[in-house]
Design a protein around this motif. Sequence first.
Motif, PDB file in Angstrom:
ATOM      1  N   LEU A 185     116.515 -48.805 -12.190  1.00  0.00           N
ATOM      2  CA  LEU A 185     116.089 -47.416 -12.372  1.00  0.00           C
ATOM      3  C   LEU A 185     116.558 -46.872 -13.712  1.00  0.00           C
ATOM      4  O   LEU A 185     115.798 -46.237 -14.455  1.00  0.00           O
ATOM      5  CB  LEU A 185     116.614 -46.553 -11.226  1.00  0.00           C
ATOM      6  CG  LEU A 185     116.328 -45.050 -11.326  1.00  0.00           C
ATOM      7  CD1 LEU A 185     114.825 -44.783 -11.317  1.00  0.00           C
ATOM      8  CD2 LEU A 185     117.007 -44.296 -10.178  1.00  0.00           C
ATOM      9  N   TRP A 186     117.821 -47.128 -14.062  1.00  0.00           N
ATOM     10  CA  TRP A 186     118.356 -46.619 -15.331  1.00  0.00           C
ATOM     11  C   TRP A 186     117.661 -47.256 -16.530  1.00  0.00           C
ATOM     12  O   TRP A 186     117.383 -46.584 -17.522  1.00  0.00           O
ATOM     13  CB  TRP A 186     119.864 -46.844 -15.396  1.00  0.00           C
ATOM     14  CG  TRP A 186     120.623 -45.763 -14.720  1.00  0.00           C
ATOM     15  CD1 TRP A 186     120.596 -45.449 -13.389  1.00  0.00           C
ATOM     16  CD2 TRP A 186     121.508 -44.829 -15.328  1.00  0.00           C
ATOM     17  NE1 TRP A 186     121.426 -44.392 -13.148  1.00  0.00           N
ATOM     18  CE2 TRP A 186     121.994 -43.987 -14.317  1.00  0.00           C
ATOM     19  CE3 TRP A 186     121.943 -44.631 -16.633  1.00  0.00           C
ATOM     20  CZ2 TRP A 186     122.897 -42.956 -14.563  1.00  0.00           C
ATOM     21  CZ3 TRP A 186     122.850 -43.610 -16.884  1.00  0.00           C
ATOM     22  CH2 TRP A 186     123.312 -42.784 -15.856  1.00  0.00           C
ATOM     23  N   LEU A 187     117.377 -48.542 -16.462  1.00  0.00           N
ATOM     24  CA  LEU A 187     116.663 -49.177 -17.567  1.00  0.00           C
ATOM     25  C   LEU A 187     115.296 -48.534 -17.770  1.00  0.00           C
ATOM     26  O   LEU A 187     114.869 -48.288 -18.902  1.00  0.00           O
ATOM     27  CB  LEU A 187     116.486 -50.678 -17.300  1.00  0.00           C
ATOM     28  CG  LEU A 187     117.609 -51.605 -17.757  1.00  0.00           C
ATOM     29  CD1 LEU A 187     117.301 -53.037 -17.348  1.00  0.00           C
ATOM     30  CD2 LEU A 187     117.839 -51.514 -19.259  1.00  0.00           C
ATOM     31  N   GLU A 192     112.245 -44.798 -21.318  1.00  0.00           N
ATOM     32  CA  GLU A 192     111.386 -43.625 -21.496  1.00  0.00           C
ATOM     33  C   GLU A 192     112.090 -42.537 -22.333  1.00  0.00           C
ATOM     34  O   GLU A 192     111.667 -41.383 -22.342  1.00  0.00           O
ATOM     35  CB  GLU A 192     111.004 -43.050 -20.134  1.00  0.00           C
ATOM     36  CG  GLU A 192     110.149 -43.969 -19.272  1.00  0.00           C
ATOM     37  CD  GLU A 192     108.734 -44.103 -19.799  1.00  0.00           C
ATOM     38  OE1 GLU A 192     108.254 -43.148 -20.446  1.00  0.00           O
ATOM     39  OE2 GLU A 192     108.124 -45.158 -19.578  1.00  0.00           O
ATOM     40  N   LYS A 193     113.180 -42.921 -23.003  1.00  0.00           N
ATOM     41  CA  LYS A 193     113.895 -42.033 -23.933  1.00  0.00           C
ATOM     42  C   LYS A 193     114.649 -40.894 -23.228  1.00  0.00           C
ATOM     43  O   LYS A 193     114.909 -39.851 -23.832  1.00  0.00           O
ATOM     44  CB  LYS A 193     112.948 -41.429 -24.984  1.00  0.00           C
ATOM     45  CG  LYS A 193     112.061 -42.429 -25.684  1.00  0.00           C
ATOM     46  CD  LYS A 193     112.841 -43.431 -26.496  1.00  0.00           C
ATOM     47  CE  LYS A 193     111.904 -44.348 -27.275  1.00  0.00           C
ATOM     48  NZ  LYS A 193     112.631 -45.417 -28.007  1.00  0.00           N
ATOM     49  N   LYS A 194     115.012 -41.095 -21.978  1.00  0.00           N
ATOM     50  CA  LYS A 194     115.828 -40.091 -21.295  1.00  0.00           C
ATOM     51  C   LYS A 194     117.277 -40.205 -21.780  1.00  0.00           C
ATOM     52  O   LYS A 194     117.743 -41.288 -22.154  1.00  0.00           O
ATOM     53  CB  LYS A 194     115.753 -40.266 -19.781  1.00  0.00           C
ATOM     54  CG  LYS A 194     114.332 -40.333 -19.225  1.00  0.00           C
ATOM     55  CD  LYS A 194     113.490 -39.142 -19.627  1.00  0.00           C
ATOM     56  CE  LYS A 194     112.080 -39.248 -19.055  1.00  0.00           C
ATOM     57  NZ  LYS A 194     111.205 -38.159 -19.526  1.00  0.00           N
ATOM     58  N   LYS A 195     117.990 -39.094 -21.741  1.00  0.00           N
ATOM     59  CA  LYS A 195     119.351 -39.049 -22.287  1.00  0.00           C
ATOM     60  C   LYS A 195     120.373 -38.917 -21.164  1.00  0.00           C
ATOM     61  O   LYS A 195     120.200 -38.122 -20.247  1.00  0.00           O
ATOM     62  CB  LYS A 195     119.492 -37.863 -23.247  1.00  0.00           C
ATOM     63  CG  LYS A 195     118.553 -37.888 -24.440  1.00  0.00           C
ATOM     64  CD  LYS A 195     118.804 -36.706 -25.352  1.00  0.00           C
ATOM     65  CE  LYS A 195     118.486 -35.388 -24.661  1.00  0.00           C
ATOM     66  NZ  LYS A 195     118.686 -34.222 -25.557  1.00  0.00           N
ATOM     67  N   GLN A 215     121.532 -45.981 -26.441  1.00  0.00           N
ATOM     68  CA  GLN A 215     121.761 -46.046 -24.998  1.00  0.00           C
ATOM     69  C   GLN A 215     120.955 -47.153 -24.319  1.00  0.00           C
ATOM     70  O   GLN A 215     121.467 -47.894 -23.492  1.00  0.00           O
ATOM     71  CB  GLN A 215     121.471 -44.685 -24.363  1.00  0.00           C
ATOM     72  CG  GLN A 215     122.552 -43.657 -24.666  1.00  0.00           C
ATOM     73  CD  GLN A 215     122.333 -42.339 -23.945  1.00  0.00           C
ATOM     74  OE1 GLN A 215     121.305 -42.096 -23.341  1.00  0.00           O
ATOM     75  NE2 GLN A 215     123.326 -41.475 -24.011  1.00  0.00           N
ATOM     76  N   TYR A 216     119.683 -47.264 -24.662  1.00  0.00           N
ATOM     77  CA  TYR A 216     118.852 -48.281 -24.027  1.00  0.00           C
ATOM     78  C   TYR A 216     119.331 -49.684 -24.379  1.00  0.00           C
ATOM     79  O   TYR A 216     119.510 -50.536 -23.499  1.00  0.00           O
ATOM     80  CB  TYR A 216     117.390 -48.089 -24.430  1.00  0.00           C
ATOM     81  CG  TYR A 216     116.474 -49.195 -23.964  1.00  0.00           C
ATOM     82  CD1 TYR A 216     116.171 -49.352 -22.613  1.00  0.00           C
ATOM     83  CD2 TYR A 216     115.913 -50.097 -24.870  1.00  0.00           C
ATOM     84  CE1 TYR A 216     115.332 -50.372 -22.181  1.00  0.00           C
ATOM     85  CE2 TYR A 216     115.080 -51.113 -24.445  1.00  0.00           C
ATOM     86  CZ  TYR A 216     114.787 -51.244 -23.101  1.00  0.00           C
ATOM     87  OH  TYR A 216     113.962 -52.262 -22.676  1.00  0.00           O
ATOM     88  N   SER A 217     119.572 -49.955 -25.660  1.00  0.00           N
ATOM     89  CA  SER A 217     120.004 -51.292 -26.074  1.00  0.00           C
ATOM     90  C   SER A 217     121.364 -51.638 -25.485  1.00  0.00           C
ATOM     91  O   SER A 217     121.627 -52.793 -25.127  1.00  0.00           O
ATOM     92  CB  SER A 217     120.047 -51.393 -27.600  1.00  0.00           C
ATOM     93  OG  SER A 217     120.925 -50.440 -28.156  1.00  0.00           O
TER      94      SER A 217
END
Length: 302
Positions: free
Chosen positions: A189-191, A196-199, A149-151
């Motif tokens: 904000l989403w980045l 921080e490993k939020k899903k 998700q982060y990448s």
Amino acid sequence: MKTILPKVSIIIPTYNCAQYIELALLSALEQTYQNKEIIIIDDGSTDDTRAVLKKYIKNKDVNYIYQENQGVSQARNTGISVAQGSYVATLDADDTWSNTRLEKMIAFLEENDYDIAISNFYIVDEYRRRIKSNAAFPEGYTHPPVEKQYSSLLKEATAFALMVVKKDILIDVDCYDVSLKGEAEDYDLWLRLLSEKKKWGYYPEPLVEMMVRVGSLSKGYSKNRKAALKKIFNKQIPIIGNLKAYMYYRYHLGGYRLDMLIVSYREKNIAKINKHIFILMRSPIFSSTILLKKLIQFRRYV
């Protein structure tokens, strides 16, 4: 035994949206989900916003707060600071929700143990006519698996203003960055959340009508946008390093200018078309980002 539903704080920032905000508010009030509060942050409106909302302010579920104009990020932060819910749902003053949106989204979040969720949506004009008959996300659209998700987000943004999110994780990352001056503040904000490993999860049913007003996208080249993107990716340097942060910054800046060219073309504004072509072509880096953007769209989650 009856299950106690988590409370949801619906935050509606508004600035001079008197002609639209009543429908937005009604769509929040008419939610089938009962455990909710509505927080309207009037960010220094100079039109008839207060008069339009006067009859709703006495409603026990509606909290109206007026502040001097400080921008949408600070307006949302003000709402978050007084929110009593364990979830926060953001609603722009010119958008509307399906009356079952919260009911479906909270069940979706709770059942899957997600921290954040978005739903599909329709795009409408000022008369609330659908610009496209199909929802914004194509049929079969899937969001990336948790580990990517982060990448994936580094490569491509989406409609983050539609989020429903746990309040505590917003507090953990200090909410919206007001220094961005309303430029890509949702993306930033989403980045930070996903770093921080939020899903997050995607709910495919279109439950929102998002308004795109004439001229709202055609602001042209913005020095604020350039500065905001640089600051956003500088925050990611500790995770991805200087080189990748720089390349993503140039990539998104080039993509923004390409988007402005497309908007100008649709508006048939010759002066803006020429301006954006010149900006895009004066640097090989900007030109290459167009190709890179298209390649990444084909390999979104690879």
